[in-house]
Scaffold this motif. Structure first.
Motif, PDB file in Angstrom:
ATOM      1  N   MET A 198       0.430  -6.319  -0.163  1.00 20.59           N
ATOM      2  CA  MET A 198      -0.162  -6.206   1.163  1.00 20.59           C
ATOM      3  C   MET A 198       0.317  -7.345   2.057  1.00 20.59           C
ATOM      4  N   ARG A 199       0.709  -6.998   3.270  1.00 25.42           N
ATOM      5  CA  ARG A 199       0.947  -8.033   4.285  1.00 25.42           C
ATOM      6  C   ARG A 199      -0.293  -8.066   5.165  1.00 25.42           C
ATOM      7  N   ILE A 200      -0.923  -9.231   5.247  1.00 22.05           N
ATOM      8  CA  ILE A 200      -2.246  -9.379   5.839  1.00 22.05           C
ATOM      9  C   ILE A 200      -2.170 -10.299   7.051  1.00 22.05           C
ATOM     10  N   ASP A 201      -2.830  -9.911   8.125  1.00 24.87           N
ATOM     11  CA  ASP A 201      -2.972 -10.796   9.272  1.00 24.87           C
ATOM     12  C   ASP A 201      -3.923 -11.926   8.868  1.00 24.87           C
ATOM     13  N   GLU A 206      -6.858  -8.065   8.404  1.00 29.77           N
ATOM     14  CA  GLU A 206      -6.409  -6.681   8.409  1.00 29.77           C
ATOM     15  C   GLU A 206      -5.012  -6.563   7.795  1.00 29.77           C
ATOM     16  N   VAL A 207      -4.809  -5.538   6.983  1.00 27.51           N
ATOM     17  CA  VAL A 207      -3.498  -5.266   6.400  1.00 27.51           C
ATOM     18  C   VAL A 207      -2.604  -4.662   7.479  1.00 27.51           C
ATOM     19  N   THR A 208      -1.441  -5.267   7.692  1.00 22.15           N
ATOM     20  CA  THR A 208      -0.503  -4.776   8.700  1.00 22.15           C
ATOM     21  C   THR A 208       0.685  -4.052   8.080  1.00 22.15           C
ATOM     22  N   ALA A 209       0.865  -4.194   6.767  1.00 23.86           N
ATOM     23  CA  ALA A 209       1.940  -3.484   6.067  1.00 23.86           C
ATOM     24  C   ALA A 209       1.589  -3.344   4.604  1.00 23.86           C
ATOM     25  N   VAL A 210       1.953  -2.197   4.038  1.00 24.23           N
ATOM     26  CA  VAL A 210       1.855  -1.968   2.602  1.00 24.23           C
ATOM     27  C   VAL A 210       3.281  -1.858   2.072  1.00 24.23           C
ATOM     28  N   ILE A 211       3.609  -2.733   1.131  1.00 24.01           N
ATOM     29  CA  ILE A 211       4.958  -2.761   0.551  1.00 24.01           C
ATOM     30  C   ILE A 211       4.889  -2.121  -0.823  1.00 24.01           C
ATOM     31  N   ASP A 212       5.553  -1.010  -0.983  1.00 19.86           N
ATOM     32  CA  ASP A 212       5.572  -0.267  -2.241  1.00 19.86           C
ATOM     33  C   ASP A 212       6.753  -0.760  -3.074  1.00 19.86           C
TER      34      ASP A 212
END
Length: 259
Positions: A198-201, A206-212
Motif C-alpha cells: 500500500m502507498r499511503i498518504d 488514505e491509500v493512494t495506490a495498491v501495488i500488486d
C-alpha cells in the motif's frame, strides 16, 4: 497517475449519483505493479524484517527469529560491511535510520534499540506499548506499525508515541500493515502474508495506490513464512529494492501502472 474504470451504474436516477461518487473515489487509487530492473543475490538465511538504503547506497537489513536475529549492513551485491547480533531473547523486527541513529524494533517485547548508524553498535533501549512490526523515518517523526490498521507517530529522538492514525482503502481499514518505507509524503507498507504493498498518504492515512507484487518471483524454500517483506527506496531515484524472508533474490524495481 489515477486509474480510470468503466463503472456499472444502475439506471435509477437516485442510485446514479451515489454510484458515480463511489466510482470517482475509487478512480483516485492507482493500481501499480513492480517492474524488475535488476536482480541481485540475497542471503537466504536472512529472515528479513527491515530493509533500508543508506545515503552511500549500502543496505541496512534487520532479521528476525529468537536467538537468530541480527542487524547488518551490506552492499546490494551482498558484501557485508558490519553486523551485530541482537539480544538472543528478542525477535528482531523492522529498522530505520533517523539522523545518526538507527532504530530497531522487537516483535512482542516492546523494546526499541537505538544503534549507531555507522557501526551498528547498540547505544540504548526504550520501550513502547504492544507489538512492533515495521518502522520508517520521515520529516521529524518515525512511523511504527504493529500489525493492525493503525500506524503510530513516534518521536525520532526519544521514541515516545505522539499519536495514532488509521490506514484506509476506499474508506475501509487495511489490516496487517507490516514493513514500512517512508518516501516524502508517502508511506509504503506491505500487507503481511500477501503480495500487496500500500502507498499511503502520510497526512491522512488514505491509500493512494495498491501495488500488486504477485508477479515478483518468490524463489525461497517452501515455507508459509517466506513471504514478501522488505521495501527500501533508493535515494535520488524512483526505484525501490524489494525482497522477502529468506529470499535468495533482491530486486531493484520501478512501480508502474498495471495493464
Amino acid at each position: 497517475m489515477p486509474r480510470y474504470l468503466l463503472c456499472a451504474v444502475p439506471l435509477a436516477t437516485t442510485a446514479l449519483s451515489s454510484a458515480l461518487v463511489s466510482c470517482g473515489a475509487q478512480d483516485q487509487v492507482e493500481r501499480l505493479v513492480p517492474v524488475v530492473q535488476q536482480r541481485y543475490d540475497f542471503n537466504t538465511e536472512s529472515f528479513t524484517q527491515g530493509l533500508e538504503v543508506a545515503q552511500d547506497g549500502t543496505l541496512y537489513i534487520g532479521t528476525g527469529q529468537v536467538g537468530e536475529s541480527r542487524v547488518y549492513r551490506a552492499t546490494p551485491e551482498g558484501e557485508e560491511i558490519a553486523s551485530e547480533q541482537i539480544d538472543p531473547a528478542f525477535f528482531g523486527e523492522g529498522l530505520t535510520r533517523a539522523g545518526d541513529d538507527l532504530w530497531q524494533l522487537t516483535w512482542q517485547d516492546g523494546v526499541a534499540m537505538r544503534r549507531d548508524a555507522g557501526t551498528l553498535e547498540e547505544l540504548g533501549r526504550t520501550t513502547y506499548a504492544g507489538e512492533g512490526w515495521g518502522v520508517c523515518s520521515r520529516q521529524g517523526e518515525v512511523i511504527l506499525s504493529d500489525g493492525t490498521s493503525q500506524l503510530r507517530r513516534m518521536d525520532p529522538a526519544s521514541f515516545a508515541e505522539r499519536e495514532r492514525f488509521t490506514v484506509t482503502l476506499d474508506g475501509q481499514p487495511v489490516q496487517h500493515l507490516n514493513e514500512l518505507e517512508c518516501v516524502g509524503g508517502d508511506i509504503y507498507a506491505n500487507v503481511f502474508l500477501t503480495t500487496d504493498i500500500m502507498r499511503i498518504d502520510a497526512s491522512t492515512g488514505e491509500v493512494t495506490a495498491v501495488i500488486d507484487a504477485s508477479s515478483l518471483p518468490n524463489n525461497a524454500a517452501p515455507d508459509p513464512n517466506n513471504v514478501l517483506n522488505g521495501i527500501a527506496h533508493i535515494p535520488g531515484t524512483d526505484e525501490f529494492y524489494l525482497s522477502g524472508k529468506r529470499w535468495p533474490d533482491l530486486y531493484r524495481v520501478t512501480f508502474e501502472p498495471a495493464r
